[in-house]
Design an enzyme around this catalytic site. Structure first.
Site, PDB file in Angstrom:
ATOM      1  N   ARG A  26      27.773  20.990  27.428  1.00  0.00           N
ATOM      2  CA  ARG A  26      26.393  20.614  27.063  1.00  0.00           C
ATOM      3  C   ARG A  26      26.331  19.323  26.246  1.00  0.00           C
ATOM      4  NH1 ARG A  26      22.306  24.911  26.951  1.00  0.00           N
ATOM      5  NH2 ARG A  26      22.784  26.169  28.771  1.00  0.00           N
ATOM      6  N   ARG A  30      19.532  18.569  24.032  1.00  0.00           N
ATOM      7  CA  ARG A  30      18.441  18.370  23.071  1.00  0.00           C
ATOM      8  C   ARG A  30      18.871  17.861  21.711  1.00  0.00           C
ATOM      9  NH1 ARG A  30      16.242  24.268  24.391  1.00  0.00           N
ATOM     10  NH2 ARG A  30      18.486  24.377  24.635  1.00  0.00           N
ATOM     11  N   ARG A  39      13.770  13.589  28.824  1.00  0.00           N
ATOM     12  CA  ARG A  39      13.240  14.852  29.309  1.00  0.00           C
ATOM     13  C   ARG A  39      11.722  14.862  29.310  1.00  0.00           C
ATOM     14  NH1 ARG A  39      13.412  21.127  27.673  1.00  0.00           N
ATOM     15  NH2 ARG A  39      11.334  21.123  28.537  1.00  0.00           N
ATOM     16  N   ASP A  76      21.917  22.574  36.401  1.00  0.00           N
ATOM     17  CA  ASP A  76      22.002  23.886  35.765  1.00  0.00           C
ATOM     18  C   ASP A  76      22.613  24.875  36.751  1.00  0.00           C
ATOM     19  OD1 ASP A  76      21.003  25.218  33.118  1.00  0.00           O
ATOM     20  OD2 ASP A  76      20.705  26.693  34.709  1.00  0.00           O
ATOM     21  N   TYR A 152      21.691  36.624  35.993  1.00  0.00           N
ATOM     22  CA  TYR A 152      20.311  36.113  35.873  1.00  0.00           C
ATOM     23  C   TYR A 152      19.459  36.571  37.058  1.00  0.00           C
ATOM     24  CZ  TYR A 152      22.063  33.367  32.001  1.00  0.00           C
ATOM     25  OH  TYR A 152      22.628  33.005  30.801  1.00  0.00           O
TER      26      TYR A 152
HETATM   27  C1  LIG Z   1      24.377  30.392  31.346  1.00  0.00           C
HETATM   28  C2  LIG Z   1      24.211  28.929  31.715  1.00  0.00           C
HETATM   29  C3  LIG Z   1      22.990  28.285  32.041  1.00  0.00           C
HETATM   30  N1  LIG Z   1      23.295  26.953  32.310  1.00  0.00           N
HETATM   31  C4  LIG Z   1      24.631  26.729  32.150  1.00  0.00           C
HETATM   32  C5  LIG Z   1      25.234  27.966  31.810  1.00  0.00           C
HETATM   33  C6  LIG Z   1      26.720  28.215  31.629  1.00  0.00           C
HETATM   34  C7  LIG Z   1      27.230  27.729  30.335  1.00  0.00           C
HETATM   35  C8  LIG Z   1      26.624  28.375  29.117  1.00  0.00           C
HETATM   36  O1  LIG Z   1      26.807  29.579  28.916  1.00  0.00           O
HETATM   37  O2  LIG Z   1      25.927  27.645  28.384  1.00  0.00           O
HETATM   38  C9  LIG Z   1      25.378  25.482  32.374  1.00  0.00           C
HETATM   39  C10 LIG Z   1      24.742  24.191  32.098  1.00  0.00           C
HETATM   40  N2  LIG Z   1      23.455  23.941  31.687  1.00  0.00           N
HETATM   41  C11 LIG Z   1      23.271  22.587  31.552  1.00  0.00           C
HETATM   42  C12 LIG Z   1      24.475  21.926  31.937  1.00  0.00           C
HETATM   43  C13 LIG Z   1      24.537  20.414  32.053  1.00  0.00           C
HETATM   44  C14 LIG Z   1      25.721  19.685  31.769  1.00  0.00           C
HETATM   45  C15 LIG Z   1      26.200  19.605  30.334  1.00  0.00           C
HETATM   46  O3  LIG Z   1      27.019  20.463  29.944  1.00  0.00           O
HETATM   47  O4  LIG Z   1      25.841  18.639  29.625  1.00  0.00           O
HETATM   48  C16 LIG Z   1      25.406  22.931  32.247  1.00  0.00           C
HETATM   49  C17 LIG Z   1      26.864  22.781  32.648  1.00  0.00           C
HETATM   50  C18 LIG Z   1      22.050  21.910  31.113  1.00  0.00           C
HETATM   51  C19 LIG Z   1      21.017  22.687  30.406  1.00  0.00           C
HETATM   52  N3  LIG Z   1      20.538  23.938  30.712  1.00  0.00           N
HETATM   53  C20 LIG Z   1      19.513  24.253  29.866  1.00  0.00           C
HETATM   54  C21 LIG Z   1      19.305  23.167  28.970  1.00  0.00           C
HETATM   55  C22 LIG Z   1      18.211  23.086  27.922  1.00  0.00           C
HETATM   56  C23 LIG Z   1      16.965  22.718  28.663  1.00  0.00           C
HETATM   57  C24 LIG Z   1      15.987  21.911  27.873  1.00  0.00           C
HETATM   58  O5  LIG Z   1      16.098  20.661  27.861  1.00  0.00           O
HETATM   59  O6  LIG Z   1      15.073  22.527  27.318  1.00  0.00           O
HETATM   60  C25 LIG Z   1      20.244  22.178  29.305  1.00  0.00           C
HETATM   61  C26 LIG Z   1      20.391  20.814  28.681  1.00  0.00           C
HETATM   62  C27 LIG Z   1      18.686  25.500  29.922  1.00  0.00           C
HETATM   63  C28 LIG Z   1      19.380  26.774  30.213  1.00  0.00           C
HETATM   64  N4  LIG Z   1      20.225  27.015  31.249  1.00  0.00           N
HETATM   65  C29 LIG Z   1      20.687  28.307  31.186  1.00  0.00           C
HETATM   66  C30 LIG Z   1      20.054  28.944  30.100  1.00  0.00           C
HETATM   67  C31 LIG Z   1      20.283  30.379  29.671  1.00  0.00           C
HETATM   68  C32 LIG Z   1      19.220  27.992  29.495  1.00  0.00           C
HETATM   69  C33 LIG Z   1      18.260  28.235  28.356  1.00  0.00           C
HETATM   70  C34 LIG Z   1      18.911  28.183  27.041  1.00  0.00           C
HETATM   71  C35 LIG Z   1      18.746  26.822  26.425  1.00  0.00           C
HETATM   72  O7  LIG Z   1      17.590  26.347  26.404  1.00  0.00           O
HETATM   73  O8  LIG Z   1      19.737  26.270  25.927  1.00  0.00           O
HETATM   74  C36 LIG Z   1      21.637  28.899  32.143  1.00  0.00           C
END
Ligand SMILES: Cc1c2[nH]c(c1CCC(=O)O)Cc1[nH]c(c(CCC(=O)O)c1C)Cc1[nH]c(c(CCC(=O)O)c1C)Cc1[nH]c(c(C)c1CCC(=O)O)C2
Length: 345
Positions: A26, A30, A39, A76, A152
């Site tokens: 990540r 944010r 974003r 994602d 999910y």
């Molecule tokens: C379970 C999972 C998800 N997504 C992901 C996982 C596996 C890794 C982990 O456990 O974190 C993987 C993921 N999600 C994202 C990336 C992008 C690449 C990176 O690592 O920079 C990657 C590799 C962007 C993201 N994915 C998400 C964001 C936040 C979105 C935003 O900008 O509001 C980002 C940058 C949203 C997301 N996506 C997911 C959830 C549960 C959420 C909501 C929680 C949160 O808001 O942090 C599913």
């Protein structure tokens, strides 16, 4: 194949380097003001994922600040259920919401043949990144592993106890394996397209593997991962694959030995002496700083980082976190972390 020259790929190929390559899960997100700006320009989070110019831009942002050794595609893990036909939305502050599939009767809406219609922009992002990252930076493509994506799809959102999916998987293993098979096929096709577009390594995120029983872990984590890795390597024998089965504990050995992944990711709870003695001899490891240290910073962050480097320096190692960066992270602490690692001897 010629030996890789980029540090990240050298470590993945099994080389022990004096200073480990570093990237952070990540790393685009944010905690960076420039991410928040891009974003809001994109609209929603999913709009950002499907906008190749802006997804490329947010992938590059952390590289400009910290010159990480690897870039990870911005997307994602949940684009796969969406591309298969399941409704997905990200509600502000609530995380992902899907129309839950609670049993095998719900699988009919999923269609592997149509995934590339939805996922085309993601492949375009990979191609753009491949042309625009610095020449010493490696490009990582990724997907969620089938079990984690299925959590999910079946729970309909993030879960604390995973009761619905464990009931489905344990109560109707044949029906549940149809869902896993669909995900193996879709994930294979998705990742092959990412590699064709320029991804040099693949990471499979198995965030929720740790909730399964021993047999469950074998059937729903190890077996599907093994199939995906074999499918990818049948086409690209030299493609490095990292598996990250968070919370797997002692299963890490079986996971490494039976899935065919080149390297394993470590969450922050794994004892590093055990890793150095039992796991690192089987292949490169990646991890495992607790992301909360990037909020608290200070000497504690540096001392914990030093401990990780001291424990894992004698084998192939990639520095990373034990889980993703949180939005509250201080960008300044990330800079201090990177500087400390780059100067570590
Ligand atoms: C379970 C999972 C998800 N997504 C992901 C996982 C596996 C890794 C982990 O456990 O974190 C993987 C993921 N999600 C994202 C990336 C992008 C690449 C990176 O690592 O920079 C990657 C590799 C962007 C993201 N994915 C998400 C964001 C936040 C979105 C935003 O900008 O509001 C980002 C940058 C949203 C997301 N996506 C997911 C959830 C549960 C959420 C909501 C929680 C949160 O808001 O942090 C599913």
């Amino acid at each position: 194949m010629p030996k890789p020259t980029k540090t990240f790929l050298r470590a993945l190929a099994g080389e022990t380097l004096p200073v480990p390559p570093i990237w952070l899960m990540r790393q685009a997100g944010r905690y960076l003001p420039e991410y928040r700006a891009t974003r809001s320009e994109a609209g929603s989070f999913l709009d950002l994922c499907y906008n190749p110019d802006l997804a490329c831009e947010v992938t590059l942002q952390p590289l400009r600040r910290y010159d990480f050794d690897a870039a990870i595609l911005f997307s994602d893990i949940l684009v796969i259920p969406q591309a298969l036909g399941q409704h997905l939305a990200f509600k502000q502050g609530e995380g992902p919401q899907l129309d839950a599939i609670r049993d095998a009767s719900g699988l009919g809406i999923l269609n592997v043949d149509r995934i590339h219609n939805t996922l085309g922009p993601v492949y375009e992002t990979v191609a753009k990144l491949s042309a625009s990252i610095p020449s010493h930076t490696s490009l990582i493509g990724f997907a969620g592993a089938p079990w984690t994506v299925a959590t999910y799809m079946v729970e309909g959102k993030g879960s604390k106890d995973f009761a619905s999916i464990r009931r489905f998987a344990y109560g109707d293993p044949d029906g549940f394996s149809r869902l896993i098979d669909i995900l193996v096929e879709a994930t294979t096709q998705y990742l092959l397209k990412q590699v064709e577009a320029g991804a040099e390594c693949i990471q499979l995120f198995e965030t929720w593997g740790g909730v399964l029983s021993e047999n469950g872990f074998r059937r729903w984590v190890i077996e599907p991962t093994k199939k995906i890795v074999a499918n990818l390597k049948a086409v690209h024998p030299d493609l490095p694959v990292i598996g990250f089965p968070r919370g797997a504990g002692l299963h890490l050995i079986d996971f490494k030995q039976h899935t065919g992944v080149d390297a394993v990711g470590l969450d922050s709870g794994v004892p590093l002496k055990w890793v150095a003695e039992n796991l690192q001899s089987l292949g490169p490891v990646q991890g495992n700083l607790d992301p909360m240290y990037l909020i608290t910073g200070g000497d504690e962050m540096i001392e914990e980082t030093r401990r990780i480097l001291d424990m894992l320096r004698n084998g192939p190692f990639i520095f990373n976190l034990g889980h993703g960066i949180t939005p509250e992270t201080s960008p300044e602490n990330v800079g201090k972390l990177v500087e400390f690692i780059r100067n570590y001897r």
